[in-house]
Design a protein around this motif. Structure first.
Motif, PDB file in Angstrom:
ATOM      1  N   VAL A  68       0.840  -1.204   0.000  1.00  0.00           N
ATOM      2  CA  VAL A  68       0.000   0.000   0.000  1.00  0.00           C
ATOM      3  C   VAL A  68       0.871   1.249   0.000  1.00  0.00           C
ATOM      4  CG1 VAL A  68      -1.600   1.355   1.445  1.00  0.00           C
ATOM      5  CG2 VAL A  68      -2.036  -1.086   1.025  1.00  0.00           C
ATOM      6  N   LEU A  69       1.928   1.238   0.804  1.00  0.00           N
ATOM      7  CA  LEU A  69       2.832   2.401   0.847  1.00  0.00           C
ATOM      8  C   LEU A  69       3.510   2.632  -0.502  1.00  0.00           C
ATOM      9  CD1 LEU A  69       4.435   2.023   4.380  1.00  0.00           C
ATOM     10  CD2 LEU A  69       2.866   3.821   3.601  1.00  0.00           C
ATOM     11  N   ALA A  70       3.919   1.557  -1.160  1.00  0.00           N
ATOM     12  CA  ALA A  70       4.549   1.697  -2.484  1.00  0.00           C
ATOM     13  C   ALA A  70       3.554   2.306  -3.477  1.00  0.00           C
ATOM     14  CB  ALA A  70       5.061   0.351  -2.974  1.00  0.00           C
ATOM     15  N   ALA A  71       2.307   1.835  -3.439  1.00  0.00           N
ATOM     16  CA  ALA A  71       1.286   2.374  -4.339  1.00  0.00           C
ATOM     17  C   ALA A  71       0.963   3.832  -4.016  1.00  0.00           C
ATOM     18  CB  ALA A  71       0.020   1.512  -4.253  1.00  0.00           C
ATOM     19  N   LEU A  72       0.818   4.139  -2.732  1.00  0.00           N
ATOM     20  CA  LEU A  72       0.552   5.529  -2.335  1.00  0.00           C
ATOM     21  C   LEU A  72       1.694   6.453  -2.740  1.00  0.00           C
ATOM     22  CD1 LEU A  72      -1.005   5.130   1.242  1.00  0.00           C
ATOM     23  CD2 LEU A  72      -2.165   5.907  -0.856  1.00  0.00           C
ATOM     24  N   ALA A  73       2.903   5.943  -2.677  1.00  0.00           N
ATOM     25  CA  ALA A  73       4.068   6.759  -3.055  1.00  0.00           C
ATOM     26  C   ALA A  73       3.975   7.205  -4.506  1.00  0.00           C
ATOM     27  CB  ALA A  73       5.349   5.968  -2.818  1.00  0.00           C
ATOM     28  N   LEU A  74       3.489   6.323  -5.355  1.00  0.00           N
ATOM     29  CA  LEU A  74       3.353   6.684  -6.771  1.00  0.00           C
ATOM     30  C   LEU A  74       2.330   7.794  -6.973  1.00  0.00           C
ATOM     31  CD1 LEU A  74       3.462   3.119  -8.367  1.00  0.00           C
ATOM     32  CD2 LEU A  74       5.295   4.841  -8.322  1.00  0.00           C
ATOM     33  N   TRP A  77       4.137  11.274  -5.588  1.00  0.00           N
ATOM     34  CA  TRP A  77       5.547  11.267  -5.952  1.00  0.00           C
ATOM     35  C   TRP A  77       6.257  12.595  -5.692  1.00  0.00           C
ATOM     36  CZ3 TRP A  77       8.333   7.218  -6.052  1.00  0.00           C
ATOM     37  CH2 TRP A  77       9.634   7.281  -6.543  1.00  0.00           C
ATOM     38  N   ASP A  78       5.527  13.685  -5.685  1.00  0.00           N
ATOM     39  CA  ASP A  78       6.144  14.996  -5.480  1.00  0.00           C
ATOM     40  C   ASP A  78       6.458  15.281  -4.008  1.00  0.00           C
ATOM     41  OD1 ASP A  78       3.365  15.027  -5.078  1.00  0.00           O
ATOM     42  OD2 ASP A  78       3.254  17.196  -5.357  1.00  0.00           O
ATOM     43  N   GLU A  79       6.017  14.416  -3.101  1.00  0.00           N
ATOM     44  CA  GLU A  79       6.277  14.611  -1.670  1.00  0.00           C
ATOM     45  C   GLU A  79       7.646  14.037  -1.288  1.00  0.00           C
ATOM     46  OE1 GLU A  79       2.995  13.223   0.684  1.00  0.00           O
ATOM     47  OE2 GLU A  79       1.542  14.247  -0.604  1.00  0.00           O
ATOM     48  N   PRO A  80       8.286  14.628  -0.277  1.00  0.00           N
ATOM     49  CA  PRO A  80       9.646  14.210   0.104  1.00  0.00           C
ATOM     50  C   PRO A  80       9.763  12.742   0.538  1.00  0.00           C
ATOM     51  CG  PRO A  80       9.022  16.244   1.247  1.00  0.00           C
ATOM     52  CD  PRO A  80       7.814  15.758   0.519  1.00  0.00           C
ATOM     53  N   SER A  81       8.706  12.181   1.089  1.00  0.00           N
ATOM     54  CA  SER A  81       8.781  10.808   1.593  1.00  0.00           C
ATOM     55  C   SER A  81       8.449   9.754   0.539  1.00  0.00           C
ATOM     56  CB  SER A  81       7.830  10.642   2.782  1.00  0.00           C
ATOM     57  OG  SER A  81       6.494  10.879   2.368  1.00  0.00           O
ATOM     58  N   ALA A  82       8.009  10.160  -0.633  1.00  0.00           N
ATOM     59  CA  ALA A  82       7.498   9.218  -1.633  1.00  0.00           C
ATOM     60  C   ALA A  82       8.538   8.205  -2.100  1.00  0.00           C
ATOM     61  CB  ALA A  82       6.922   9.980  -2.825  1.00  0.00           C
ATOM     62  N   ALA A  83       9.719   8.660  -2.435  1.00  0.00           N
ATOM     63  CA  ALA A  83      10.753   7.735  -2.936  1.00  0.00           C
ATOM     64  C   ALA A  83      11.141   6.726  -1.863  1.00  0.00           C
ATOM     65  CB  ALA A  83      11.977   8.511  -3.416  1.00  0.00           C
ATOM     66  N   LEU A  84      11.174   7.174  -0.620  1.00  0.00           N
ATOM     67  CA  LEU A  84      11.508   6.271   0.488  1.00  0.00           C
ATOM     68  C   LEU A  84      10.393   5.249   0.714  1.00  0.00           C
ATOM     69  CD1 LEU A  84      12.936   8.983   2.886  1.00  0.00           C
ATOM     70  CD2 LEU A  84      14.235   7.075   1.901  1.00  0.00           C
ATOM     71  N   MET A  85       9.144   5.702   0.646  1.00  0.00           N
ATOM     72  CA  MET A  85       8.010   4.787   0.797  1.00  0.00           C
ATOM     73  C   MET A  85       7.985   3.767  -0.333  1.00  0.00           C
ATOM     74  SD  MET A  85       5.020   7.476   2.092  1.00  0.00           S
ATOM     75  CE  MET A  85       3.910   6.852   0.904  1.00  0.00           C
ATOM     76  N   PHE A  86       8.209   4.229  -1.548  1.00  0.00           N
ATOM     77  CA  PHE A  86       8.200   3.330  -2.696  1.00  0.00           C
ATOM     78  C   PHE A  86       9.321   2.306  -2.597  1.00  0.00           C
ATOM     79  CE2 PHE A  86       9.450   2.098  -7.001  1.00  0.00           C
ATOM     80  CZ  PHE A  86       8.240   1.561  -7.443  1.00  0.00           C
ATOM     81  N   THR A  87      10.515   2.779  -2.295  1.00  0.00           N
ATOM     82  CA  THR A  87      11.666   1.878  -2.183  1.00  0.00           C
ATOM     83  C   THR A  87      11.459   0.861  -1.066  1.00  0.00           C
ATOM     84  OG1 THR A  87      13.143   3.598  -3.021  1.00  0.00           O
ATOM     85  CG2 THR A  87      14.171   1.767  -1.828  1.00  0.00           C
TER      86      THR A  87
END
Length: 156
Positions: A68-74, A77-87
């Motif tokens: 869910v976190l990986a999907a929400l990150a997409l 994506w413009d938020e600072p935590s997105a790449a970390l959540m996706f990874t």
């Protein structure tokens, strides 16, 4: 809600990483040092007990939350935590859950039938080597995901 899912995932990944670390760090070596039959019986007993333990809701819950976190990150994506959540989510789902299903579970199934196999020594030797190798991968993946989720919490 996002912060809650991040906390749950971080704590879950940390707990799973700790369990896998114990197996990689000393449990498997200890089982490999005892009598062949005792080692196989002990590991088969662990594999049966874990299926009915609190580990399973944690195992599946953390996997679902990480996905869910990986999907929400997409979607964010413009938020600072997105790449970390996706990874973190991707590494956990692939490196822990995927590896478990593709490698550790089939090895567990093979070991469960080792008592019926004439060459239990070869099965056990292969199991110790390969199961532990894949468990190292799960340990690292869980630790990376844990770190990513903690860093994402700091960035939120």
């Amino acid at each position: 809600m996002l912060t809650l899912i991040l906390w749950f995932s971080a704590i879950g990944c940390g707990l799973v990483a700790g369990l896998y670390f114990a197996f990689s760090g000393f449990i498997m070596r200890a089982l490999g040092r005892i009598d062949l039959g005792a080692g196989i019986n002990a590991m088969n007993a662990i594999n049966k007990v874990i299926l009915g333990s609190l580990f399973m809701p944690l195992f599946f819950g953390t996997t679902l939350a990480s996905a869910v976190l990986a999907a929400l990150a997409l979607l964010r994506w413009d938020e600072p935590s997105a790449a970390l959540m996706f990874t973190g989510g991707l590494v956990y789902v692939v490196g822990m859950f995927g590896v478990t299903l593709a490698f550790n579970v089939p090895l567990n199934n093979e070991l469960a039938s080792a008592a019926e196999v004439d060459d239990a020594t070869a099965v056990w030797s292969r199991y110790l080597k390969h199961w532990t190798l894949w468990n190292h991968v799960r340990t690292v993946a869980s630790t990376i995901a844990f770190s990513c989720f903690i860093a994402a919490l700091l960035a939120v």
